[in-house]
Write a protein that holds these residues in place. Structure first.
Motif, short mmCIF file in Angstrom:
data_model
loop_
_atom_site.label_atom_id
_atom_site.label_comp_id
_atom_site.label_asym_id
_atom_site.label_seq_id
_atom_site.Cartn_x
_atom_site.Cartn_y
_atom_site.Cartn_z
N MET A 29 0.83 -1.20 0.00
CA MET A 29 0.00 0.00 0.00
C MET A 29 0.87 1.26 0.00
SD MET A 29 -3.02 -1.05 -0.31
CE MET A 29 -3.74 0.59 -0.17
N TYR A 30 2.01 1.17 0.66
CA TYR A 30 2.96 2.29 0.66
C TYR A 30 3.40 2.60 -0.77
CZ TYR A 30 7.40 4.75 1.58
OH TYR A 30 8.44 5.65 1.59
N CYS A 31 3.70 1.55 -1.53
CA CYS A 31 4.12 1.74 -2.92
C CYS A 31 3.00 2.38 -3.75
CB CYS A 31 4.53 0.40 -3.54
SG CYS A 31 6.04 -0.30 -2.87
N VAL A 57 10.58 7.62 -6.38
CA VAL A 57 11.94 7.44 -5.92
C VAL A 57 11.91 6.83 -4.53
CG1 VAL A 57 14.08 8.60 -5.28
CG2 VAL A 57 12.84 9.32 -7.33
N PHE A 58 12.63 5.74 -4.36
CA PHE A 58 12.62 5.00 -3.10
C PHE A 58 13.99 5.05 -2.44
CE2 PHE A 58 13.68 1.01 -0.91
CZ PHE A 58 12.65 0.91 0.01
N ALA A 63 11.97 5.34 3.73
CA ALA A 63 10.87 4.38 3.75
C ALA A 63 10.78 3.69 5.11
CB ALA A 63 11.06 3.34 2.64
N ALA A 64 11.93 3.35 5.69
CA ALA A 64 11.94 2.70 7.00
C ALA A 64 11.32 3.60 8.06
CB ALA A 64 13.36 2.33 7.39
N SER A 65 11.61 4.89 7.97
CA SER A 65 11.05 5.85 8.92
C SER A 65 9.55 5.99 8.75
CB SER A 65 11.73 7.21 8.75
OG SER A 65 11.14 8.18 9.58
N VAL A 74 12.21 -3.52 5.37
CA VAL A 74 11.55 -2.85 4.24
C VAL A 74 12.11 -3.37 2.92
CG1 VAL A 74 11.23 -0.66 3.05
CG2 VAL A 74 11.01 -0.76 5.53
N TRP A 75 13.44 -3.46 2.82
CA TRP A 75 14.05 -3.89 1.58
C TRP A 75 13.69 -5.35 1.26
CZ3 TRP A 75 15.49 -1.77 -2.58
CH2 TRP A 75 16.33 -2.42 -3.49
N ARG A 76 13.61 -6.17 2.29
CA ARG A 76 13.25 -7.57 2.08
C ARG A 76 11.85 -7.70 1.48
NH1 ARG A 76 14.51 -9.11 6.66
NH2 ARG A 76 12.48 -9.28 7.71
#
Length: 247
Positions: A29-31, A57-58, A63-65, A74-76
């Protein structure tokens, strides 16, 4: 920073593998919510990135914050979404460009449902939607205005100040959230006072936001009010009457 626009999620998501994993669903959903609904250029450090609808742009740290997760988590999950052919990642050593697969599916409108919604809207609501869309269109198509802001900063405010990617990110955020014309006006005020860097300009913009400034004419009236008061910081918070451009 991308603001405005909307996404459409089908109920079939309930039966997907993504829905069964709450963290994966959150990242998905973030994406969707971060993806751009129109083409625009984003300045990342000293690089201008041209984004298409469905892209953003990621950066792992940001994103972690925003997701309240660790960077590795997050990356996983981002890589898992890529494995599921839900997104595509194009990375360099500084950031990644994310492309949401089949972005059109999250933007297509149900014609019958839209017609029913339109019939229920009042004239006032329709006008508000129109004004908002015009503002979004202006923001997304103002690459020339963005270039003018960046050039003005280089030639007038950045002189003698070390270049920082963070500053350019802040300028980009203000252009996206406010308006390039207003950001340029704040920079010109800083230049007149011989204030280098971006801190003073950002202070002006924050002051305008607090006062409810939404257009360049509002900013002019606000600054005139400051001059009339005789000293910086003593102007009252302006009401709609103060912004009446017909008086």
């Amino acid at each position: 920073m991308t603001v405005g626009g909307w996404v459409k999620v089908h109920r079939k998501l309930l039966q997907s593998d993504i829905f069964q994993n709450e963290k994966l669903l959150k990242v998905f959903m973030y994406c969707l919510l971060k993806a751009s609904h129109s083409e625009y250029k984003q300045l990342v450090g000293m690089i201008v990135v041209e984004l298409k609808p469905g892209q953003f742009v990621f950066g792992r740290s940001k994103a972690a914050s925003e997701l309240n997760m660790s960077e590795s988590t997050v990356w996983r999950y981002m890589k898992l979404l890529e494995t599921l052919d839900t997104i595509a990642l194009k990375s360099n050593n500084k950031f990644s460009v994310v492309t949401v697969d089949k972005w059109g599916d999250y933007q297509s409108k149900d014609e019958e449902g839209e017609q029913q919604m339109d019939n229920k809207r009042t004239t006032k609501e329709q006008q508000m939607d129109t004004n908002k869309n015009l503002k979004n269109l202006k923001n997304s198509s103002s690459s020339s205005g963005q270039d003018e802001v960046i050039n003005f900063y280089h030639e007038n405010l950045q002189v003698g100040v070390s270049s920082s990617p963070y500053v350019y990110q802040q300028i980009q955020h203000w252009i996206n959230d406010f308006d390039s014309e207003i950001v340029l006006a704040a920079m010109k005020l800083s230049a007149k006072k011989e204030k280098r860097g971006f801190d003073y300009t950002e202070g002006i913009l924050k002051k305008w936001v607090e006062a409810g400034v939404q257009a360049i004419d509002d900013a002019r009236k606000f600054e005139q009010s400051f001059k009339q008061k005789g000293r910086m910081g003593s102007a009252k918070r302006l009401s709609k009457e103060d912004f009446d451009l017909n008086d």
